[in-house]
Design a protein around this motif. Structure first.
Motif, short mmCIF file in Angstrom:
data_model
loop_
_atom_site.label_atom_id
_atom_site.label_comp_id
_atom_site.label_asym_id
_atom_site.label_seq_id
_atom_site.Cartn_x
_atom_site.Cartn_y
_atom_site.Cartn_z
N ARG A 157 -49.13 15.66 19.92
CA ARG A 157 -49.17 14.20 19.80
C ARG A 157 -49.38 13.81 18.35
O ARG A 157 -50.20 14.41 17.64
N GLU A 198 -53.77 9.48 17.08
CA GLU A 198 -54.61 9.31 18.27
C GLU A 198 -53.80 8.80 19.46
O GLU A 198 -54.04 9.18 20.60
N GLU A 199 -52.84 7.91 19.21
CA GLU A 199 -52.10 7.31 20.30
C GLU A 199 -50.60 7.27 20.02
O GLU A 199 -49.88 6.41 20.54
N TYR A 256 -42.17 4.92 17.56
CA TYR A 256 -43.54 5.31 17.21
C TYR A 256 -43.65 5.46 15.70
O TYR A 256 -43.06 6.36 15.11
#
Length: 272
Positions: A174, A177-178, A203
């Motif tokens: 990932r 964090e998000e 993203y």
């Protein structure tokens, strides 16, 4: 008259002899202390020589016993040193837990890398623990600095694992964090380089963001820091391919932690 002439020289000779004896005794009495010192020195020197020879003989015959005692002392010291080295070795391995993030649902086993290849496209590791130590196949291998590989085969005392530096290995990772989730693979060239693939363009990220394990895997727990994101390029106008500088330098690995998902078998049965 003839007898008197013969007797007189004899008398004179006897008198002279007696006088000389008296003189000699007188000299001896005056030099008695000096004579005693000379005699004492000679006696002491002789006794010293005899004592020294006697001591050398004793030392010679006690040499075997002394050697045996030294051998026993050396053996005891070696045993003590070996015990201390084992304690230090275990202490170093136990400290691995301090750097591993909380992994609920995963078992943790510290291990030592006893062999690692780094000069191939399909590198591997051998760990110094096996199924008698609780190691299972399809377990992950991590350190406090990232993901190292995946256990492929296990014997009683050793484990064979695919290294992350292997063209056939990819990790679900990932971005931030998000951020978006993609596949992290080795760049095939450097000891601490990787590529994060298939990140959708929507993203956004910045160079310097941290890359973590995503948790979308049966093998590795989530949120293990892996490296720092760098430059990127767009692939087929749809996804980003991002350069990652790994925290873990694969040229300096010795102690690792083996992680196993306790629900692996049950979850694997649910997958189509």
């Amino acid at each position: 008259m003839r007898q008197q002439r013969t007797f007189l020289p004899r008398l004179i000779s006897a008198a002279i002899f007696i006088l000389m004896e008296i003189a000699a005794l007188h000299l001896l009495s005056r030099n008695a202390e000096l004579q005693r010192i000379w005699i004492s020195k000679g006696t002491h020197a002789f006794m010293g020589t005899v004592w020294g020879a006697n001591q050398r003989v004793r030392n010679y015959f006690s040499l075997n016993r002394t050697n045996r005692e030294l051998v026993q002392e050396n053996f005891a010291l070696r045993e003590e040193l070996s015990r201390m080295e084992e304690v230090l070795h275990r202490a170093r391995i136990d400290t691995l837990y301090a750097g591993v993030p909380p992994t609920p649902g995963f078992g943790l086993i510290p291990a030592e890398v006893i062999k690692i290849s780094r000069n191939k496209q399909h590198n591997y590791l051998i760990l110094g623990k096996g199924f008698e130590d609780g190691i299972q196949e399809k377990s992950g291998i991590i350190t406090q600095k990232g993901v190292i590989g995946i256990v492929d085969a296990v014997s009683a005392h050793f484990s064979y694992a695919f290294s992350f530096q292997n063209n056939d290995i990819s990790i679900s990772a990932r971005l931030g964090e998000e951020g978006g989730t993609g596949l992290l693979v080795w760049d095939g060239r450097t000891s601490n380089g990787a590529i994060l693939k298939e990140i959708p363009l929507q993203y956004k990220y910045q160079a310097g963001d941290t890359v973590f394990t995503s948790g979308h895997s049966l093998i590795f727990p989530p949120d293990i820091p892996l490296g720092i994101a760098g430059g990127s390029k767009i692939i087929n106008g749809a996804t980003n391919e991002i350069q990652v500088s790994l925290f873990q330098d694969f040229s300096a690995i010795r102690y690792v932690t083996v992680v196993h998902n306790n629900a692996f078998d049950e979850l694997e049965e649910l997958e189509p």
